[in-house]
Design a protein around this motif. Structure first.
Motif, PDB file in Angstrom:
ATOM      1  N   LYS A  88       0.826  -1.213   0.000  1.00  0.00           N
ATOM      2  CA  LYS A  88       0.000   0.000   0.000  1.00  0.00           C
ATOM      3  C   LYS A  88       0.858   1.260   0.000  1.00  0.00           C
ATOM      4  O   LYS A  88       0.549   2.226  -0.709  1.00  0.00           O
ATOM      5  CB  LYS A  88      -0.936  -0.012   1.204  1.00  0.00           C
ATOM      6  CG  LYS A  88      -2.088  -0.989   1.070  1.00  0.00           C
ATOM      7  CD  LYS A  88      -3.184  -0.766   2.097  1.00  0.00           C
ATOM      8  CE  LYS A  88      -2.770  -1.188   3.474  1.00  0.00           C
ATOM      9  NZ  LYS A  88      -3.901  -1.143   4.431  1.00  0.00           N
ATOM     10  N   ILE A  89       1.927   1.254   0.781  1.00  0.00           N
ATOM     11  CA  ILE A  89       2.800   2.427   0.851  1.00  0.00           C
ATOM     12  C   ILE A  89       3.396   2.732  -0.519  1.00  0.00           C
ATOM     13  O   ILE A  89       3.451   3.888  -0.956  1.00  0.00           O
ATOM     14  CB  ILE A  89       3.906   2.211   1.894  1.00  0.00           C
ATOM     15  CG1 ILE A  89       3.318   2.260   3.309  1.00  0.00           C
ATOM     16  CG2 ILE A  89       5.019   3.263   1.749  1.00  0.00           C
ATOM     17  CD1 ILE A  89       4.294   1.886   4.394  1.00  0.00           C
ATOM     18  N   LEU A  90       3.844   1.689  -1.209  1.00  0.00           N
ATOM     19  CA  LEU A  90       4.489   1.892  -2.515  1.00  0.00           C
ATOM     20  C   LEU A  90       3.499   2.316  -3.590  1.00  0.00           C
ATOM     21  O   LEU A  90       3.895   2.914  -4.594  1.00  0.00           O
ATOM     22  CB  LEU A  90       5.197   0.608  -2.952  1.00  0.00           C
ATOM     23  CG  LEU A  90       6.384   0.160  -2.087  1.00  0.00           C
ATOM     24  CD1 LEU A  90       6.988  -1.131  -2.637  1.00  0.00           C
ATOM     25  CD2 LEU A  90       7.446   1.253  -2.015  1.00  0.00           C
ATOM     26  N   ASN A  91       2.212   2.027  -3.394  1.00  0.00           N
ATOM     27  CA  ASN A  91       1.233   2.299  -4.439  1.00  0.00           C
ATOM     28  C   ASN A  91       0.147   3.298  -4.065  1.00  0.00           C
ATOM     29  O   ASN A  91      -0.696   3.618  -4.892  1.00  0.00           O
ATOM     30  CB  ASN A  91       0.558   0.987  -4.869  1.00  0.00           C
ATOM     31  CG  ASN A  91       1.483   0.100  -5.666  1.00  0.00           C
ATOM     32  OD1 ASN A  91       2.107   0.540  -6.623  1.00  0.00           O
ATOM     33  ND2 ASN A  91       1.600  -1.159  -5.270  1.00  0.00           N
ATOM     34  N   CYS A  92       0.172   3.783  -2.835  1.00  0.00           N
ATOM     35  CA  CYS A  92      -0.872   4.709  -2.381  1.00  0.00           C
ATOM     36  C   CYS A  92      -0.973   5.924  -3.307  1.00  0.00           C
ATOM     37  O   CYS A  92       0.027   6.584  -3.594  1.00  0.00           O
ATOM     38  CB  CYS A  92      -0.580   5.165  -0.950  1.00  0.00           C
ATOM     39  SG  CYS A  92      -1.762   6.380  -0.308  1.00  0.00           S
ATOM     40  N   GLU A  93      -2.156   6.204  -3.781  1.00  0.00           N
ATOM     41  CA  GLU A  93      -2.360   7.310  -4.725  1.00  0.00           C
ATOM     42  C   GLU A  93      -2.063   8.657  -4.080  1.00  0.00           C
ATOM     43  O   GLU A  93      -1.560   9.576  -4.728  1.00  0.00           O
ATOM     44  CB  GLU A  93      -3.808   7.282  -5.235  1.00  0.00           C
ATOM     45  CG  GLU A  93      -4.136   6.038  -6.039  1.00  0.00           C
ATOM     46  CD  GLU A  93      -5.630   5.920  -6.319  1.00  0.00           C
ATOM     47  OE1 GLU A  93      -6.323   6.954  -6.263  1.00  0.00           O
ATOM     48  OE2 GLU A  93      -6.098   4.800  -6.605  1.00  0.00           O
ATOM     49  N   GLN A  94      -2.369   8.803  -2.818  1.00  0.00           N
ATOM     50  CA  GLN A  94      -2.165  10.084  -2.144  1.00  0.00           C
ATOM     51  C   GLN A  94      -0.688  10.356  -1.881  1.00  0.00           C
ATOM     52  O   GLN A  94      -0.180  11.430  -2.188  1.00  0.00           O
ATOM     53  CB  GLN A  94      -2.936  10.108  -0.825  1.00  0.00           C
ATOM     54  CG  GLN A  94      -2.795  11.418  -0.069  1.00  0.00           C
ATOM     55  CD  GLN A  94      -3.730  11.489   1.135  1.00  0.00           C
ATOM     56  OE1 GLN A  94      -4.933  11.242   1.006  1.00  0.00           O
ATOM     57  NE2 GLN A  94      -3.180  11.808   2.293  1.00  0.00           N
ATOM     58  N   SER A  95       0.030   9.359  -1.348  1.00  0.00           N
ATOM     59  CA  SER A  95       1.436   9.592  -1.004  1.00  0.00           C
ATOM     60  C   SER A  95       2.325   9.664  -2.230  1.00  0.00           C
ATOM     61  O   SER A  95       3.402  10.247  -2.195  1.00  0.00           O
ATOM     62  CB  SER A  95       1.941   8.475  -0.079  1.00  0.00           C
ATOM     63  OG  SER A  95       1.898   7.226  -0.731  1.00  0.00           O
ATOM     64  N   ASN A  96       1.874   9.073  -3.345  1.00  0.00           N
ATOM     65  CA  ASN A  96       2.699   9.067  -4.549  1.00  0.00           C
ATOM     66  C   ASN A  96       2.214  10.057  -5.605  1.00  0.00           C
ATOM     67  O   ASN A  96       2.721  10.089  -6.718  1.00  0.00           O
ATOM     68  CB  ASN A  96       2.712   7.664  -5.172  1.00  0.00           C
ATOM     69  CG  ASN A  96       3.442   6.663  -4.301  1.00  0.00           C
ATOM     70  OD1 ASN A  96       4.519   6.939  -3.813  1.00  0.00           O
ATOM     71  ND2 ASN A  96       2.838   5.499  -4.100  1.00  0.00           N
TER      72      ASN A  96
ATOM     73  N   GLU B  43      -8.627   4.425  -3.717  1.00  0.00           N
ATOM     74  CA  GLU B  43      -9.101   3.164  -4.280  1.00  0.00           C
ATOM     75  C   GLU B  43      -8.024   2.096  -4.253  1.00  0.00           C
ATOM     76  O   GLU B  43      -8.306   0.917  -3.994  1.00  0.00           O
ATOM     77  CB  GLU B  43      -9.582   3.382  -5.725  1.00  0.00           C
ATOM     78  CG  GLU B  43      -9.969   2.106  -6.471  1.00  0.00           C
ATOM     79  CD  GLU B  43     -11.025   1.277  -5.751  1.00  0.00           C
ATOM     80  OE1 GLU B  43     -11.012   0.036  -5.933  1.00  0.00           O
ATOM     81  OE2 GLU B  43     -11.850   1.852  -5.009  1.00  0.00           O
ATOM     82  N   THR B  44      -6.769   2.485  -4.478  1.00  0.00           N
ATOM     83  CA  THR B  44      -5.681   1.502  -4.469  1.00  0.00           C
ATOM     84  C   THR B  44      -5.517   0.891  -3.088  1.00  0.00           C
ATOM     85  O   THR B  44      -5.437  -0.338  -2.944  1.00  0.00           O
ATOM     86  CB  THR B  44      -4.365   2.161  -4.909  1.00  0.00           C
ATOM     87  OG1 THR B  44      -4.494   2.625  -6.256  1.00  0.00           O
ATOM     88  CG2 THR B  44      -3.220   1.162  -4.847  1.00  0.00           C
ATOM     89  N   CYS B  45      -5.458   1.733  -2.052  1.00  0.00           N
ATOM     90  CA  CYS B  45      -5.316   1.219  -0.690  1.00  0.00           C
ATOM     91  C   CYS B  45      -6.486   0.320  -0.323  1.00  0.00           C
ATOM     92  O   CYS B  45      -6.293  -0.760   0.257  1.00  0.00           O
ATOM     93  CB  CYS B  45      -5.219   2.376   0.309  1.00  0.00           C
ATOM     94  SG  CYS B  45      -3.606   3.202   0.347  1.00  0.00           S
ATOM     95  N   ILE B  46      -7.684   0.752  -0.652  1.00  0.00           N
ATOM     96  CA  ILE B  46      -8.882  -0.027  -0.304  1.00  0.00           C
ATOM     97  C   ILE B  46      -8.864  -1.378  -1.020  1.00  0.00           C
ATOM     98  O   ILE B  46      -9.168  -2.415  -0.417  1.00  0.00           O
ATOM     99  CB  ILE B  46     -10.158   0.759  -0.652  1.00  0.00           C
ATOM    100  CG1 ILE B  46     -10.284   1.994   0.253  1.00  0.00           C
ATOM    101  CG2 ILE B  46     -11.401  -0.127  -0.508  1.00  0.00           C
ATOM    102  CD1 ILE B  46     -11.399   2.940  -0.130  1.00  0.00           C
ATOM    103  N   SER B  47      -8.500  -1.375  -2.295  1.00  0.00           N
ATOM    104  CA  SER B  47      -8.503  -2.633  -3.055  1.00  0.00           C
ATOM    105  C   SER B  47      -7.444  -3.600  -2.546  1.00  0.00           C
ATOM    106  O   SER B  47      -7.646  -4.814  -2.552  1.00  0.00           O
ATOM    107  CB  SER B  47      -8.282  -2.352  -4.551  1.00  0.00           C
ATOM    108  OG  SER B  47      -7.002  -1.773  -4.776  1.00  0.00           O
ATOM    109  N   ILE B  48      -6.307  -3.074  -2.063  1.00  0.00           N
ATOM    110  CA  ILE B  48      -5.272  -3.939  -1.498  1.00  0.00           C
ATOM    111  C   ILE B  48      -5.751  -4.515  -0.164  1.00  0.00           C
ATOM    112  O   ILE B  48      -5.577  -5.701   0.121  1.00  0.00           O
ATOM    113  CB  ILE B  48      -3.955  -3.170  -1.318  1.00  0.00           C
ATOM    114  CG1 ILE B  48      -3.376  -2.778  -2.680  1.00  0.00           C
ATOM    115  CG2 ILE B  48      -2.930  -4.019  -0.554  1.00  0.00           C
ATOM    116  CD1 ILE B  48      -2.146  -1.897  -2.613  1.00  0.00           C
TER     117      ILE B  48
END
Length: 373
Positions: A56-64, A98-103
Motif C-alpha cells: 500500500k505504501i508503494l502504491n498509495c495514490e495520495q502519497s505518490n 481506491e488503491t489502498c482499499i482494493s489492497i
C-alpha cells in the motif's frame, strides 16, 4: 470475520513488533525502493500484514501523487544524491484511496499473493517470470508476495533467482518464510532482509488492546487477563487473538474461567510436570483425560508447558526467577529432554484426530524411559 483478520494492522504504526516498525519506517522513508524484501520469522508475527502495508505504501495514490514515474525513480539512483528521508507520517498509506482499499480487500490485480506451499514447481515460477514483464494495470508497482517461499523446489528457486537478479523496474518482490535457513544464500543476498522475532508479552498485550478497544469489551483486571493470554501464545499475535476470541465466545474473560481455556486451571502445568518426574504414567494420563473432558485446548496447554520449561531452563542459568522448590526438582537434563518431547508434541497436535493422543504418547514415552533413546 475472525478477530485476527478484522484487526490486522493496516499501517506501519499498527505493526506491533517495535523493531520491524522502526526498520520499515526508515527503509520506506528513503527515495530508494528495494526491489526485493525477505520477511523471515515464526508464524503469526505479522509478516503477511507487513507485506500488504508495504504494497500500500508503494502504491498509495495520495502519497505518490507528486512523485515521478517508476522508471525515472529507479534510474535516478545512478547519480549520487542526498538521502532526504520523508517524515514517517508521509510514509503511511492513506487507506482511503481506491488503491489502498482494493489492497486491503485483496482484490487489487497488481498485488499478487502466491502460496509457495501449493505453487512450488518450476512451471509456476516460469509463468510468474512471463507475467512479470507486463506493466501494472493501475498501480505504480506490481507487488509479488510469495508466502512460505522455502517450499519452492530447487528448480523453482533457480528460476526465481534469475528474476531477482534482473527484475523489471515496476516489480517488487516480498518473500515471506518461517524457515529462512532453507533458502539459497544467493536468494537471501538479493533481498533486503527483516527478521520477525517472536513477540514479547508487552507487544502482544499492545496488539490485544487494539482488539479489546475495537470490540468495546469490558474486562475486569484487563491487564492481568491479557498478560495471561500473551504468556501462552508462543509469541504469536495470531494465536493470542484466537485465544481472546475463544474467551469472548465462551464468556470466559475472568481469571478462573480463562485458565480453563488455556489449560492452566488449578496450576495443572506444574502438576503434570511433577507427575512426569515421578514417572507416574497412570495419574498423568488421568490428568490429561480430565483436561480433555473439560474441553481444554491441548495445543495451548502444551504451549504453557513449554513456556514454563523455558523459564526453568533460564532460571537454572540465573536468567529468570521461579519457585525454588521447582528449581530443585528439575535437573537441567530433565528440562532439556522434556522441552524436546513437548516441542515435538506441539507440532503433532496440528494434525491429530484425537487432541490428547500426542500428549498421552509422550507421557508413556517419558515414563518408560524411551526418551533417552
Amino acid at each position: 470475520m475472525t478477530l485476527y483478520r478484522k484487526y490486522r494492522p493496516q499501517k506501519l504504526e499498527e505493526l506491533d513488533l517495535v523493531e520491524i516498525r522502526k526498520r520499515l519506517s526508515v527503509i520506506l522513508s528513503s527515495d530508494n525502493t528495494p526491489h526485493a524484501f525477505l520477511f523471515a520469522g515464526p508464524k503469526g508475527t505479522g509478516k503477511t500484514s507487513a507485506a500488504r502495508i508495504v504494497a500500500k505504501i508503494l502504491n498509495c495514490e495520495q502519497s505518490n501523487s507528486n512523485q515521478s514515474s517508476v522508471v525515472s525513480d529507479r534510474l535516478k539512483t545512478k547519480e549520487p544524491k542526498t538521502d532526504n528521508r520523508k517524515p514517517i507520517a508521509e510514509v503511511e498509506p492513506c487507506n482511503k484511496c481506491e488503491t489502498c482499499i482494493s489492497i486491503t480487500e485483496g482484490r487489487n490485480l497488481d498485488i499478487l499473493e502466491i502460496d509457495a506451499a501449493s505453487n512450488r514447481g518450476i512451471d509456476e515460477i516460469r509463468d510468474l517470470r512471463e507475467k512479470i514483464k507486463l506493466a501494472p494495470a493501475g498501480t505504480r508497482y506490481k507487488i509479488y508476495i510469495i508466502d512460505e517461499v522455502h517450499m519452492l523446489t530447487t528448480e523453482a528457486f533457480n528460476a526465481l533467482l534469475k528474476t531477482l537478479e534482473e527484475p523489471p523496474l515496476h516489480a517488487v518482490f516480498i518473500l515471506a518464510t518461517t524457515e529462512a535457513d532453507k533458502l539459497l544464500p544467493t536468494i537471501i543476498s538479493r533481498c533486503t532482509r527483516l527478521d520477525f522475532k517472536r513477540a514479547n508479552i508487552d507487544e502482544i498485550v499492545h496488539s490485544l488492546k487494539r482488539v479489546v478497544k475495537g470490540e468495546g469489551l469490558e474486562i475486569d483486571n484487563e491487564g492481568e487477563i491479557l498478560e495471561m493470554i500473551a504468556s501462552v501464545s508462543d509469541g504469536s499475535f495470531r494465536d493470542a487473538t484466537k485465544i481472546l476470541e475463544q474467551a469472548v465466545l465462551e464468556k470466559a474473560l475472568g481469571k478462573d474461567s480463562l485458565k480453563k481455556i488455556i489449560g492452566d486451571s488449578g496450576n495443572q502445568t506444574q502438576k503434570l510436570l511433577t507427575l512426569l518426574l515421578d514417572k507416574d504414567s497412570q495419574k498423568t494420563l488421568e490428568l490429561l483425560e480430565g483436561l480433555a473432558g473439560q474441553g481444554t485446548n491441548m495445543r495451548i496447554f502444551t504451549s504453557a508447558i513449554l513456556n514454563y520449561l523455558h523459564k526453568l531452563l533460564l532460571a537454572k542459568h540465573g536468567l529468570a526467577t521461579v519457585d525454588d522448590a521447582d528449581l530443585e526438582k528439575f535437573s537441567t537434563s530433565d528440562i532439556n529432554d522434556l522441552i524436546k518431547i513437548f516441542s515435538r508434541v506441539y507440532g503433532e497436535l496440528r494434525t491429530t484426530a484425537i487432541p490428547q493422543l500426542p500428549m498421552e504418547l509422550a507421557v508413556v514415552e517419558w515414563c518408560e524411559g524411551k526418551h533417552a533413546n
